[in-house]
Design a protein around this motif. Structure first.
Motif, short mmCIF file in Angstrom:
data_model
loop_
_atom_site.label_atom_id
_atom_site.label_comp_id
_atom_site.label_asym_id
_atom_site.label_seq_id
_atom_site.Cartn_x
_atom_site.Cartn_y
_atom_site.Cartn_z
N UNK A 17 -10.71 3.06 17.30
CA UNK A 17 -10.93 2.34 16.04
C UNK A 17 -12.24 1.55 16.09
N UNK A 18 -12.56 0.97 17.24
CA UNK A 18 -13.82 0.23 17.38
C UNK A 18 -15.02 1.17 17.26
N UNK A 19 -14.93 2.36 17.86
CA UNK A 19 -16.01 3.35 17.71
C UNK A 19 -16.17 3.75 16.25
N UNK A 20 -15.04 3.96 15.58
CA UNK A 20 -15.10 4.32 14.16
C UNK A 20 -15.68 3.19 13.32
N UNK A 21 -15.35 1.95 13.68
CA UNK A 21 -15.94 0.80 12.97
C UNK A 21 -17.45 0.77 13.14
N UNK A 22 -17.90 1.14 14.31
CA UNK A 22 -19.33 1.19 14.55
C UNK A 22 -20.03 2.26 13.72
N UNK A 23 -19.32 3.31 13.40
CA UNK A 23 -19.91 4.40 12.61
C UNK A 23 -19.99 4.09 11.12
N UNK A 24 -19.39 3.00 10.68
CA UNK A 24 -19.37 2.67 9.25
C UNK A 24 -20.78 2.50 8.67
N UNK A 25 -21.59 1.71 9.31
CA UNK A 25 -22.90 1.40 8.74
C UNK A 25 -23.84 2.61 8.70
N UNK A 26 -23.92 3.43 9.75
CA UNK A 26 -24.75 4.63 9.61
C UNK A 26 -24.27 5.56 8.50
N UNK A 27 -22.97 5.70 8.35
CA UNK A 27 -22.44 6.54 7.27
C UNK A 27 -22.73 5.89 5.92
N UNK A 28 -22.59 4.59 5.85
CA UNK A 28 -22.95 3.87 4.63
C UNK A 28 -24.41 4.09 4.27
N UNK A 73 -13.74 5.92 -0.88
CA UNK A 73 -13.09 6.51 0.30
C UNK A 73 -13.55 5.78 1.57
N UNK A 74 -14.85 5.53 1.67
CA UNK A 74 -15.38 4.81 2.84
C UNK A 74 -14.78 3.41 2.93
N UNK A 75 -14.62 2.75 1.79
CA UNK A 75 -14.03 1.41 1.79
C UNK A 75 -12.57 1.45 2.27
N UNK A 76 -11.81 2.44 1.83
CA UNK A 76 -10.42 2.58 2.27
C UNK A 76 -10.32 2.86 3.76
N UNK A 77 -11.16 3.77 4.23
CA UNK A 77 -11.17 4.08 5.66
C UNK A 77 -11.61 2.87 6.47
N UNK A 78 -12.63 2.15 5.98
CA UNK A 78 -13.10 0.96 6.68
C UNK A 78 -12.01 -0.09 6.77
N UNK A 79 -11.24 -0.25 5.71
CA UNK A 79 -10.13 -1.22 5.73
C UNK A 79 -9.13 -0.87 6.82
N UNK A 80 -8.77 0.41 6.89
CA UNK A 80 -7.77 0.84 7.86
C UNK A 80 -8.28 0.69 9.30
N UNK A 81 -9.51 1.15 9.56
CA UNK A 81 -9.99 1.10 10.94
C UNK A 81 -10.34 -0.32 11.37
#
Length: 169
Positions: A17-28, A73-81
């Motif tokens: 989950x922490x790795x996925x959180x780190x991927x949020x900004x590049x995907x954003x 979708x990104x916001x929903x995924x970001x909330x979960x992770x």
């Protein structure tokens, strides 16, 4: 590792989950680049005075709508992770801190009485040291590890996106 015993699955899920959180900004950033492209299309259509009922406007609107859906979708995924990362690391921190307190307290209780005669080993002083050290461990496990792993995930995701987008660099 003895304080983490039985919680390795939680640790793995928290790290993912922490790795996925780190991927949020590049995907954003990818979505932002797409949004800027669509906004540039709107500017071009306005500059050339193309009728708003024309097909290019409809295409730009559908692109705009699709990017808006991607943001949702990104916001929903970001909330979960984010919930998983923060919740699981806090749970691990609580478990580790509780086990440390229990172990240290058991060792202090089994000490001989002359041990407590020294001013530096007074019960109040020992309790204060125990509380400070457990708070430090709790903070490191709950906040720092998630942030470090998230930063590593952001770095890796950013590098992968950069190489996929422009491999000739």
């Amino acid at each position: 590792t003895m304080f983490l015993k039985g919680n390795y699955g939680t640790l793995v899920i928290a790290c993912i989950a922490a790795l996925a959180c780190g991927c949020q900004m590049p995907i954003f950033a990818l979505f932002m680049a797409d949004m800027l492209t669509v906004l540039a299309k709107f500017s071009v259509l306005r500059a050339f005075h193309i009728s708003r009922d024309a097909e290019p406007w409809a295409d730009a609107r559908s692109d705009d709508l699709w990017i808006g859906i991607q943001y949702l979708i990104l916001a929903g995924v970001a909330f979960i992770i984010n919930f998983l990362q923060i919740g699981l690391f806090n749970r691990l921190a609580h478990i580790i801190t509780s086990r440390i307190r229990k172990t240290v307290f058991q060792h202090v209780v089994t000490r001989d009485i002359p041990f407590f005669d020294s001013p530096k080993n007074s019960p109040g002083n020992l309790a204060t040291i125990l509380a400070k050290d457990c708070l430090t461990v709790n903070t490191v496990v709950s906040n720092s590890y998630g942030a470090i792993i998230g930063g590593f995930g952001s770095l890796i995701c950013g590098i992968v996106i950069a190489f996929v987008s422009s491999w000739r660099i």
